[in-house]
Scaffold this motif. Structure first.
Motif, mmCIF file in Angstrom:
data_model
loop_
_atom_site.group_PDB
_atom_site.id
_atom_site.type_symbol
_atom_site.label_atom_id
_atom_site.label_comp_id
_atom_site.label_asym_id
_atom_site.label_seq_id
_atom_site.Cartn_x
_atom_site.Cartn_y
_atom_site.Cartn_z
ATOM 1 N N PHE A 56 21.398 -28.144 39.450
ATOM 2 C CA PHE A 56 19.974 -28.407 39.393
ATOM 3 C C PHE A 56 19.660 -30.102 38.697
ATOM 4 N N GLY A 57 20.499 -30.491 37.845
ATOM 5 C CA GLY A 57 20.379 -31.572 37.121
ATOM 6 C C GLY A 57 19.815 -31.279 35.603
ATOM 7 N N PRO A 58 18.922 -31.761 35.173
ATOM 8 C CA PRO A 58 18.261 -31.686 33.875
ATOM 9 C C PRO A 58 17.509 -30.317 33.724
ATOM 10 N N VAL A 59 17.932 -29.594 32.734
ATOM 11 C CA VAL A 59 17.377 -28.075 32.393
ATOM 12 C C VAL A 59 17.187 -27.955 30.821
ATOM 13 N N VAL A 60 15.897 -27.722 30.475
ATOM 14 C CA VAL A 60 15.476 -27.440 29.052
ATOM 15 C C VAL A 60 15.308 -25.979 28.803
ATOM 16 N N VAL A 61 15.811 -25.314 27.668
ATOM 17 C CA VAL A 61 15.647 -24.097 27.350
ATOM 18 C C VAL A 61 14.704 -24.086 26.049
ATOM 19 N N LEU A 62 13.780 -23.175 26.119
ATOM 20 C CA LEU A 62 13.102 -23.169 24.798
ATOM 21 C C LEU A 62 12.775 -21.478 24.343
ATOM 22 N N TYR A 117 20.892 -15.387 15.683
ATOM 23 C CA TYR A 117 20.794 -14.368 16.763
ATOM 24 C C TYR A 117 20.424 -14.928 18.051
ATOM 25 N N VAL A 118 20.336 -16.409 18.283
ATOM 26 C CA VAL A 118 19.896 -16.861 19.410
ATOM 27 C C VAL A 118 20.762 -16.435 20.754
ATOM 28 N N GLU A 119 22.194 -16.151 20.468
ATOM 29 C CA GLU A 119 22.865 -15.834 21.740
ATOM 30 C C GLU A 119 22.877 -14.384 21.956
ATOM 31 N N ALA A 120 22.658 -13.545 20.947
ATOM 32 C CA ALA A 120 22.543 -12.231 21.168
ATOM 33 C C ALA A 120 21.305 -11.760 21.754
ATOM 34 N N LEU A 121 19.999 -12.461 21.237
ATOM 35 C CA LEU A 121 18.775 -11.899 21.719
ATOM 36 C C LEU A 121 18.191 -12.647 23.128
ATOM 37 N N GLN A 122 18.697 -13.887 23.257
ATOM 38 C CA GLN A 122 18.306 -14.629 24.428
ATOM 39 C C GLN A 122 16.894 -14.629 24.748
ATOM 40 N N ASP A 123 15.966 -14.694 23.883
ATOM 41 C CA ASP A 123 14.842 -14.693 24.193
ATOM 42 C C ASP A 123 13.990 -16.079 24.315
ATOM 43 N N CYS A 124 14.289 -16.595 25.554
ATOM 44 C CA CYS A 124 14.139 -17.893 26.074
ATOM 45 C C CYS A 124 13.655 -18.079 27.189
ATOM 46 N N ALA A 125 13.050 -19.326 27.667
ATOM 47 C CA ALA A 125 12.566 -19.602 28.975
ATOM 48 C C ALA A 125 13.095 -21.074 29.365
ATOM 49 N N VAL A 126 13.373 -21.136 30.462
ATOM 50 C CA VAL A 126 13.924 -22.274 31.255
ATOM 51 C C VAL A 126 12.933 -23.249 31.995
ATOM 52 N N LEU A 151 6.429 -20.447 26.943
ATOM 53 C CA LEU A 151 6.466 -19.749 25.598
ATOM 54 C C LEU A 151 5.764 -18.607 25.531
ATOM 55 N N ALA A 152 4.604 -18.545 26.208
ATOM 56 C CA ALA A 152 3.676 -17.250 26.339
ATOM 57 C C ALA A 152 4.443 -16.081 26.903
ATOM 58 N N GLN A 153 5.554 -16.254 27.719
ATOM 59 C CA GLN A 153 6.036 -15.282 28.325
ATOM 60 C C GLN A 153 7.307 -14.506 27.454
ATOM 61 N N LEU A 154 7.633 -15.033 26.419
ATOM 62 C CA LEU A 154 8.564 -14.613 25.545
ATOM 63 C C LEU A 154 8.244 -13.399 24.810
ATOM 64 N N HIS A 155 9.343 -12.740 24.483
ATOM 65 C CA HIS A 155 9.249 -11.514 23.723
ATOM 66 C C HIS A 155 8.497 -11.715 22.335
ATOM 67 N N ILE A 156 8.612 -12.656 21.764
ATOM 68 C CA ILE A 156 8.001 -13.202 20.329
ATOM 69 C C ILE A 156 6.688 -13.613 20.577
ATOM 70 N N ALA A 157 6.113 -13.742 21.763
ATOM 71 C CA ALA A 157 4.912 -14.458 21.958
ATOM 72 C C ALA A 157 3.733 -13.723 21.003
ATOM 73 N N PRO A 158 3.868 -12.480 20.808
ATOM 74 C CA PRO A 158 2.688 -11.816 19.883
ATOM 75 C C PRO A 158 2.515 -12.454 18.667
ATOM 76 N N LEU A 159 3.869 -12.983 18.072
ATOM 77 C CA LEU A 159 3.947 -13.501 16.785
ATOM 78 C C LEU A 159 3.252 -15.081 16.498
ATOM 79 N N LEU A 160 3.039 -15.883 17.835
ATOM 80 C CA LEU A 160 2.724 -17.177 17.728
ATOM 81 C C LEU A 160 1.135 -17.308 17.308
ATOM 82 N N GLY A 161 0.555 -16.360 17.476
ATOM 83 C CA GLY A 161 -0.994 -16.457 16.905
ATOM 84 C C GLY A 161 -1.193 -16.066 15.578
#
Length: 697
Positions: A593-599, A605-614, A628-638
């Motif tokens: 696919f070429g360039p891909v960004v993960v956020l 614990y990033v590898e263990a939890l893998q709470d990220c979007a592509v 970002l709003a689709q992540l499990h941690i989204a409720p913490l953002l506000g």
């Protein structure tokens, strides 16, 4: 439609190599189908042992034909298929469908044989479909270069749907499900191993058919994303929705896909990002594809995603509200004027808020649907209408309910779906052309899909970035695959990305000066491009007590790097940056696919939890926010428990800039790892970074 694919979908003549008199054999069915389903061109059976086949003159070989056929269907074994492809290429046949298996899906030897066959075809400009394919079927022209039993089990009906699948079985099953709903299908094409023509290229060809209103794809791998992106762009431009099933969502599924197609299955989240970027809706399975087909053919273009729930049962209203939440559809907030209008029509004990419970009064007043729906239609917040009828029958004027619902849909153009739990009640609504399902999950799921897919297609199509010019200065000099941390952070800073203040020191006295300059709140790390993960070797110190401690750490880290035998650049003294939460931004050059960004969520614990979007660049800050709003941690953002909201705009701006940098690198950067990115209420800063260079750069 491209000329070469035209020769496969609407050829003037078809040769069947390995033709059979038996209509239940692979070499016999295509002849029978074409004669029964209206093919108007010339059919040339080829079999050296038969003077005639199915009432048609039979020929010993290709060179005995009265003309060069545009399309050849090769229905012989793998070894003979290779020779047949060569004979077709020599004669000037434009397209060939290869039924035989035993090629790339079987291993290295099969892949070599497949590659040899493709090379022979390419030298003459002939296109190949398959091998290991069930074939092609265009019921608009009657061209059936395939052998699916399903066309016998479920007679065809030409219609506005195209099916393109890597799997012959899935193309046939999807066709059968659609026909079971009474829907017509024009194109049913299986691409098999895709030695040459892919699903993407077939999708582009079928999208040029002006009568097609819906494209359904089944994929196990995406070998040519650029071609699929072109098809999606053309489809978007002509307002043609594409719904795809991409199998191999799990590791086990990916292994099975590899053995099935002989191709590499793609990483699942990257596939999601690709589909999202190009306006392709991803369905879970063919049943989900087919369930929504009728809704797409309605041509609905909902203004939003706000749902109105109407039922004659209070419990069904509650379940409808729950299901709407499951599908992330907000319930419409009805205006006071709407509620007043509803109150004028409904009995006093009915509910005029949304969900609207018209109660059992429906039994005595069959006109309630006809009264309620026009009132709802006037409300600007009513985008989607769901009607749930768990119980009806004797005493209910179901025909009137269905008639009023159908009239409402025609007059307003608003999407309407009904859940009728009783089969006989459902049939009445279906006879009036109203989309009707067995339960609220299916009905609301279809409304959600159509509304969200329409919103996705309304987003601006992705710009295709021009190739960045090669720039020797883009990356600093380096001897290994990685840049050092200082080089990595400097590269990010040069491209406008906020990074922590960092000083590289080559002596203990420089460390002391840096400690003082940064105010004593520092982190000290070894710096060597040969040690990309320093914490694993105890080469990071976060609790630096004073200048003496800092100077001692320089000596300690320098000695350890010397003992490891790595080239040391020095020791980093970096300002200690505190934030409310640690995030990560990663990027890589995907081989497909070429360039891909993960956020996503960062830290150790990033590898263990893998709470990220592509995400696939280029993308906007707003698109990154949505991911970002689709992540499990989204409720913490506000902000929670009195904490201020995080500055996610700053974080998403870094993700956008990383995507831009990866594109600009033009293949010279293999990956970037920014972890952690410290985010607070008023900014985001990259604290640690690692850049991996592409091999040979």
């Amino acid at each position: 439609m491209t000329d070469l694919l035209q020769s496969a979908l609407q050829p003037r003549s078809v040769a069947i190599i390995g033709a059979s008199d038996n209509i239940h054999k692979i070499g016999g069915r295509p002849i029978d189908y074409m004669r029964r389903f209206g093919y108007q061109g010339s059919i040339y059976p080829i079999n050296p042992s038969k003077p005639s086949i199915q009432g048609l003159p039979c020929y010993a070989g290709l060179r005995d034909l009265p003309e060069v056929p545009e399309l050849a269907l090769i229905a012989v074994g793998a070894d003979k298929a290779v020779d047949s492809v060569a004979a077709c290429a020599d004669l000037g046949v434009r397209s060939a469908v290869i039924i035989a298996s035993g090629f790339g899906e079987t291993g290295a030897a099969g892949k070599d044989m497949e590659a040899h066959m493709l090379q022979r075809a390419q030298r003459s400009g002939m296109r190949l479909f398959g091998p290991n394919t069930q074939g092609l079927a265009n019921f608009g022209s009657g061209t059936i270069a395939g052998f699916s039993t399903m066309f016998t089990e479920v007679p065809p009906l030409d219609g506005p749907i195209g099916i393109i699948s890597q799997s012959g079985g899935m193309s046939a099953m999807t066709y059968g499900l659609l026909r079971g709903q009474g829907l017509g299908v024009r194109h049913v094409h299986a691409t098999g191993n895709e030695a040459d023509v892919t699903v993407g290229e077939m999708a582009l060809a079928v999208a040029h058919d002006p009568d097609i209103q819906l494209l359904l794809l089944y994929l196990e791998n995406i070998a040519n994303p650029d071609m699929l992106a072109q098809a999606a762009a053309y489809a978007r431009a002509r307002d043609l929705p594409i719904v795809a099933v991409k199998a191999g969502r799990t590791q086990d599924g990916q292994r099975a896909a590899s053995s099935h197609t002989g191709s590499l299955a793609n990483e699942d989240r990257t596939v999601d990002a690709f589909f999202r970027q190009h306006g392709i809706w991803r369905a879970q399975d063919p049943h989900e594809q087919v369930r929504a087909a009728g809704a797409y053919l309605k041509g609905w273009r909902p203004a939003g995603q706000r749902l109105v729930v109407i039922s004659n049962s209070g419990a069904s209203c509650v379940m409808g509200a729950d299901t709407a939440s499951d599908h992330q559809l907000p319930l419409a907030q009805l205006a006071p004027a709407t509620q007043q209008a509803l109150g004028d029509k409904l009995p006093g004990f009915a509910t005029t808020d949304n969900p609207i419970d018209i109660t059992a009064a429906l039994l005595s007043n069959s006109g309630l649907f006809g009264d309620v729906l026009p009132a709802v239609a006037q409300d600007p917040s009513a985008d989607l209408i769901f009607i749930n009828i768990p119980v009806a029958g004797a005493g209910y004027d179901v025909a009137q309910f269905a008639k009023d619902t159908a009239a409402f849909e025609r007059q307003t153009g608003k999407p309407v779906a009904v859940a009728a739990w009783q089969t006989n009640i459902a049939e009445v609504f279906k006879q009036h052309g109203v989309l009707t399902y067995a339960n609220e999950q299916e009905a609301i799921g279809v409304l959600a899909q159509v509304a969200k897919h329409h919103q996705l297609l309304q987003q601006a199509a992705p710009a295709r970035p021009a190739q960045a010019a090669q720039s020797p200065a883009l990356l600093p000099p380096h001897s290994g695959p990685f840049l050092s941390e200082v080089q990595s952070l400097d590269l990010l800073a040069q491209h406008g990305i906020a990074t922590v203040k960092t000083l590289l020191c080559t002596s203990a006295s420089e460390v002391a000066d840096a400690f003082a300059e940064l105010g004593g709140q520092v982190v000290i790390k070894a710096c060597s491009a040969a040690i990309p993960h320093k914490s694993e070797y105890g080469l990071v110190a976060v609790n630096v007590q004073d200048q003496a401690h800092a100077m001692a750490l320089f000596e300690q880290f320098s000695a350890k790097m010397q003992a490891m035998g790595v080239q040391a650049d020095g020791v980093i003294v970096a300002a200690k940056h505190k934030g409310q939460h640690e995030f990560m931004v990663g990027a890589k050059m995907d081989p497909v696919f070429g360039p891909v960004v993960v956020l996503g969520d960062g830290g150790k614990y990033v590898e263990a939890l893998q709470d990220c979007a592509v995400l696939m660049p280029p993308f906007s800050v707003q698109e990154a926010q949505a991911a970002l709003a689709q992540l499990h941690i989204a409720p913490l953002l506000g902000g929670v428990r009195g904490e201020p909201a995080l500055d996610t705009n700053a974080l998403c701006a870094i993700a956008e800039q990383v995507g831009t940098l990866l594109i600009a690198a033009n293949g010279r950067i293999a990956s970037l790892d920014l972890n952690p990115v410290m985010v607070s209420a008023n900014g985001a800063v990259v604290v640690d970074a690692l850049v991996e260079c592409a091999p040979g750069v």
